[in-house]
Design a protein around this motif. Structure first.
Motif, PDB file in Angstrom:
ATOM      1  N   ILE A  73       0.692  10.632  -9.002  1.00  0.00           N
ATOM      2  CA  ILE A  73      -0.201  11.804  -9.904  1.00  0.00           C
ATOM      3  C   ILE A  73       0.455  12.874  -9.552  1.00  0.00           C
ATOM      4  CG2 ILE A  73      -2.143  11.614  -8.272  1.00  0.00           C
ATOM      5  CD1 ILE A  73      -3.918  12.055 -10.807  1.00  0.00           C
ATOM      6  N   ALA A  74       0.355  13.821 -10.643  1.00  0.00           N
ATOM      7  CA  ALA A  74       0.836  15.171 -10.103  1.00  0.00           C
ATOM      8  C   ALA A  74      -0.224  16.067  -9.397  1.00  0.00           C
ATOM      9  CB  ALA A  74       1.212  15.877 -11.401  1.00  0.00           C
ATOM     10  N   PHE A  75       0.111  17.390  -8.558  1.00  0.00           N
ATOM     11  CA  PHE A  75      -0.880  17.604  -7.846  1.00  0.00           C
ATOM     12  C   PHE A  75      -1.848  18.532  -8.945  1.00  0.00           C
ATOM     13  CE2 PHE A  75       3.097  18.520  -5.175  1.00  0.00           C
ATOM     14  CZ  PHE A  75       2.483  17.789  -4.034  1.00  0.00           C
ATOM     15  N   GLU A  76      -1.383  18.863  -9.965  1.00  0.00           N
ATOM     16  CA  GLU A  76      -2.518  19.747 -10.744  1.00  0.00           C
ATOM     17  C   GLU A  76      -3.285  18.533 -11.307  1.00  0.00           C
ATOM     18  OE1 GLU A  76       0.860  19.686 -10.858  1.00  0.00           O
ATOM     19  OE2 GLU A  76       1.561  21.686 -11.139  1.00  0.00           O
ATOM     20  N   GLU A  77      -2.965  17.411 -11.712  1.00  0.00           N
ATOM     21  CA  GLU A  77      -3.675  16.459 -12.095  1.00  0.00           C
ATOM     22  C   GLU A  77      -4.662  16.036 -11.055  1.00  0.00           C
ATOM     23  OE1 GLU A  77      -0.919  14.009 -15.376  1.00  0.00           O
ATOM     24  OE2 GLU A  77      -0.688  13.645 -13.344  1.00  0.00           O
ATOM     25  N   MET A  78      -4.320  15.894  -9.895  1.00  0.00           N
ATOM     26  CA  MET A  78      -5.057  15.363  -8.784  1.00  0.00           C
ATOM     27  C   MET A  78      -6.120  16.259  -8.827  1.00  0.00           C
ATOM     28  SD  MET A  78      -5.787  12.956  -6.668  1.00  0.00           S
ATOM     29  CE  MET A  78      -7.031  12.889  -5.652  1.00  0.00           C
ATOM     30  N   LEU A  79      -5.995  17.734  -8.641  1.00  0.00           N
ATOM     31  CA  LEU A  79      -6.603  18.789  -8.460  1.00  0.00           C
ATOM     32  C   LEU A  79      -7.878  18.575  -9.525  1.00  0.00           C
ATOM     33  CD1 LEU A  79      -6.486  21.036  -6.414  1.00  0.00           C
ATOM     34  CD2 LEU A  79      -5.251  22.309  -8.029  1.00  0.00           C
ATOM     35  N   GLU A  80      -7.742  18.354 -10.589  1.00  0.00           N
ATOM     36  CA  GLU A  80      -8.626  18.192 -11.554  1.00  0.00           C
ATOM     37  C   GLU A  80      -9.478  17.000 -11.460  1.00  0.00           C
ATOM     38  OE1 GLU A  80      -9.548  20.398 -13.781  1.00  0.00           O
ATOM     39  OE2 GLU A  80      -7.727  21.632 -13.971  1.00  0.00           O
ATOM     40  N   MET A  81      -8.691  15.834 -11.055  1.00  0.00           N
ATOM     41  CA  MET A  81      -9.419  14.618 -10.708  1.00  0.00           C
ATOM     42  C   MET A  81     -10.367  14.954  -9.477  1.00  0.00           C
ATOM     43  SD  MET A  81      -8.269  11.964 -12.739  1.00  0.00           S
ATOM     44  CE  MET A  81      -8.205  10.413 -12.117  1.00  0.00           C
ATOM     45  N   ALA A  82      -9.926  15.811  -8.642  1.00  0.00           N
ATOM     46  CA  ALA A  82     -10.866  15.940  -7.176  1.00  0.00           C
ATOM     47  C   ALA A  82     -12.021  16.668  -7.557  1.00  0.00           C
ATOM     48  CB  ALA A  82      -9.953  16.498  -6.205  1.00  0.00           C
ATOM     49  N   SER A  83     -11.721  17.665  -8.122  1.00  0.00           N
ATOM     50  CA  SER A  83     -12.894  18.923  -8.671  1.00  0.00           C
ATOM     51  C   SER A  83     -13.878  18.089  -9.470  1.00  0.00           C
ATOM     52  CB  SER A  83     -12.438  19.959  -9.009  1.00  0.00           C
ATOM     53  OG  SER A  83     -11.558  19.910 -10.117  1.00  0.00           O
TER      54      SER A  83
END
Lengths: 417, 417
Positions: free
Chosen positions: A195-205
């Motif tokens: 998963i890309a960093f940007e995607e994970m950031l959205e998933m995490a938040s």
């Protein structure tokens, strides 16, 4: 041979037996010839006990003293894991934040890492020594222990990986990776390989509680390849020692993801409340008049949607806050009514925000339309929509949460094949 | 205005309520205008928990890791007490050994303090700040935490008092002073107002478990006036704030004790075993042949008595060891029998050593004779005698322990008047 940072959270080091299990994971990597730094949390429950004591001591307390008390939890784990590793024949030593040092700013209780001197650790890698590092803490400019705040050990691990120029930062946790959505809602959810960093950031938040947002931000900035994997899989289970393709999810730069899907995952967040201000005078500064007082009251505003009203002279403003903050928000707005100048306020608690996330949607048209059509097909009413380059968030009635997640998961082809 | 070091042990800081009580003792002294450094132990039970974890981790373990784990207990207390003091309006901050620093040697687990830099603490005294210091620990030459071993917090306190040139070191404990003998055996025992360092050293090593021997040695060398007092007396009880004459026992230089009694106290130690070697060849090196192997086996030999045998060509050697070490000692001696060259070995476990202690006996004849007469008068058989300048130790059957203590307490006029 690679250099790896391995991070283990509180449930992974809950007692001596669990710590022994962690040591076996570490030994697997050193046996394979890798250079290893381990970052550990406090044993499960210990941080809560320590925090509770500081509260009993005084509800209002010096954050520097809080840090001295609470940081002791990770100190204990670092020593215990070192002892167990040594008993298994692994050359290991514990490091406290102040010994490395991990330098932080002066924001005790929620400090930010400024600088890490990894040179001594790297020198010792050369001698075959494993560094066992107390997470969640560093040394402030006042020469006192500073803790990093919530999820701090993840941040410690990523920051150490950046400082040590590690090939990978393995975050061992009680789940075995990042899924396309919550498997408790959609059993067909698939574990993502990447998963890309940007995607994970959205998933995490958005409520996929695998990694703290801060650590993902840090990983993105420093391009730290971060691997989410389970400490509860037997350390010598098949594939666990496979450096290139172990079981888990790699969070990495999007360039590393060759076949990018349009949509990577479906996240959701419960207990959102919607507040709408009707017929605001459409003038400069009206947004500041609304959101300034809310920020001062520490209300965390999430989605914001503004529409022009029917006659074109007025505007409607809709936004979401946590349900628990709704009453406070309404009181703040009532007090600021004259300054804002609105006609009617409407509110509704207990809503759910469902989000469709994927870097691929940047280059694909019609991704949003697909979502709206699919939800309409199930009779789900949409209350608000916000979009970004890689995300579409949709506010709906909580009764439809699971149905919406499953519908979107299916329509974007995320179900297990 | 004076400068005071106050030390509180584990039972005095067992929970937040007890810590609050400690803070009231501290506030009493700061309110009186004194400069105060506080040395704290870990909360009761915490050190045992931590030690137990290190043992579970591995029975044989790196003392440096043990130190990192175990020292966390005092760190927690120092932070909590600082928070409570601040909440009472007292300007306080915690100090870990590495922050001051308290420099130790490299003997992890049983380190010795080499040097303390008290300058920053003294500077802050000038600003009205109380130093709350984690006891039992310092910083080794390897830049790692080193603990001082058993009773280490008493040693920390006395060493801090020496470094800070404090007027007094107050050791708060669960007893209210040093008594002429154990009050559980002799209810007429009196609390001493003063006792000389040398006397206290004998009392401490002979089983009056008020202060660790090491801390008394240190106090004697640096002439630190050390005051034993109770943390369980209400902080604002009458006399507690009386700087010149508070309730408790002052351990001080003998010069400070104007009217020195001949005998200051009666101490006792249970579970001694007597071992006698009969008809040794009386030649140089025979003592070394006996006690060398015992020392190598870590047997702690206490009383040693040597007599010439009847015919003047042979000698008898009698000594005591802890009862728990008797069997081991006999095995060691049996193994070394040829090298030593003895005829018969006799042994008896479960004896008691009763000691009469007093600096005044240096200048008084007949003190020992008084003891022997008194014990004979009660029909108590003496098995061995050793004497020093300020002490007479007598080995007897354990059945007579209490009777002997009471008899000696009375004959030297120590009973309450």
């Amino acid at each position: 041979m690679a250099r790896i940072v391995m991070k283990f959270g509180g449930t992974s080091v809950a007692d001596i037996d669990r710590i022994r299990n962690v040591a076996r994971h570490v030994k697997r990597e050193t046996d394979a010839g890798h250079e290893v730094a381990v970052v550990v949390s406090a044993m499960a429950g210990k941080t809560s006990e320590l925090v509770d004591w500081t509260r009993q001591a005084s509800l209002i307390h010096d954050a520097r003293e809080y840090d001295a008390v609470v940081a002791s939890g990770e100190q204990v784990t670092s020593g215990l894991l070192s002892i167990v590793l040594q008993s298994m024949g692994v050359n290991a030593r514990s490091w406290q934040g102040w010994q490395i040092p991990i330098r932080t700013d002066n924001t005790h209780g929620a400090a930010r890492i400024l600088d890490i001197d990894g040179s001594e650790l790297v020198r010792r890698f050369g001698e075959g020594q494993v560094a066992v590092i107390a997470g969640f803490q560093g040394l402030g400019p006042d020469n006192r222990i500073a803790t990093l705040g919530r999820g701090g050990s993840d941040t410690s691990a990523v920051a150490m990986a950046a400082a040590l120029k590690a090939d990978r930062c393995d975050i061992y946790t009680d789940v075995d990776g990042v899924y396309t959505t919550d498997p408790r809602i959609e059993p067909k959810a698939r574990r993502l390989k990447k998963i890309a960093f940007e995607e994970m950031l959205e998933m995490a938040s958005l409520g996929a509680k695998v990694l703290q947002v801060r650590s993902v931000e840090l990983a993105m900035v420093h391009k730290v390849r971060t691997f989410v994997r389970s400490s509860f899989i037997e350390p010598d289970a098949p594939g666990m020692g496979d450096f290139d393709n172990p079981p888990g999810t790699l969070i990495c730069d999007e360039d590393e993801i060759v076949e990018q899907e349009v949509v990577t995952g479906i996240a959701y967040a419960r207990d959102e409340a919607q507040i709408s201000l009707r017929r605001l005078s459409d003038r400069p500064g009206v947004s500041a008049a609304i959101f300034g007082p809310l920020a001062e009251a520490h209300v965390n505003v999430d989605m914001i949607v503004q529409n022009i009203s029917e006659d074109g002279t007025k505007t409607d403003m809709t936004f979401t806050v946590p349900s628990s903050d709704m009453e406070k928000s309404l009181a703040v707005l009532e007090k600021a009514k004259d300054a804002i100048g609105f006609d009617v306020v409407q509110s509704e608690p207990g809503l759910v925000k469902v989000s469709v996330i994927g870097i691929g949607m940047r280059s694909h048209a019609g991704v949003a339309a697909t979502a709206f059509r699919a939800l309409a097909g199930k009779g789900i009413n949409i209350k608000a929509i916000t979009t970004s380059e890689i995300k579409i968030s949709i506010l709906i009635d909580s009764a439809y949460a699971e149905l919406a997640v499953r519908t979107l998961h299916s329509v974007y082809g995320l179900d297990k094949t």
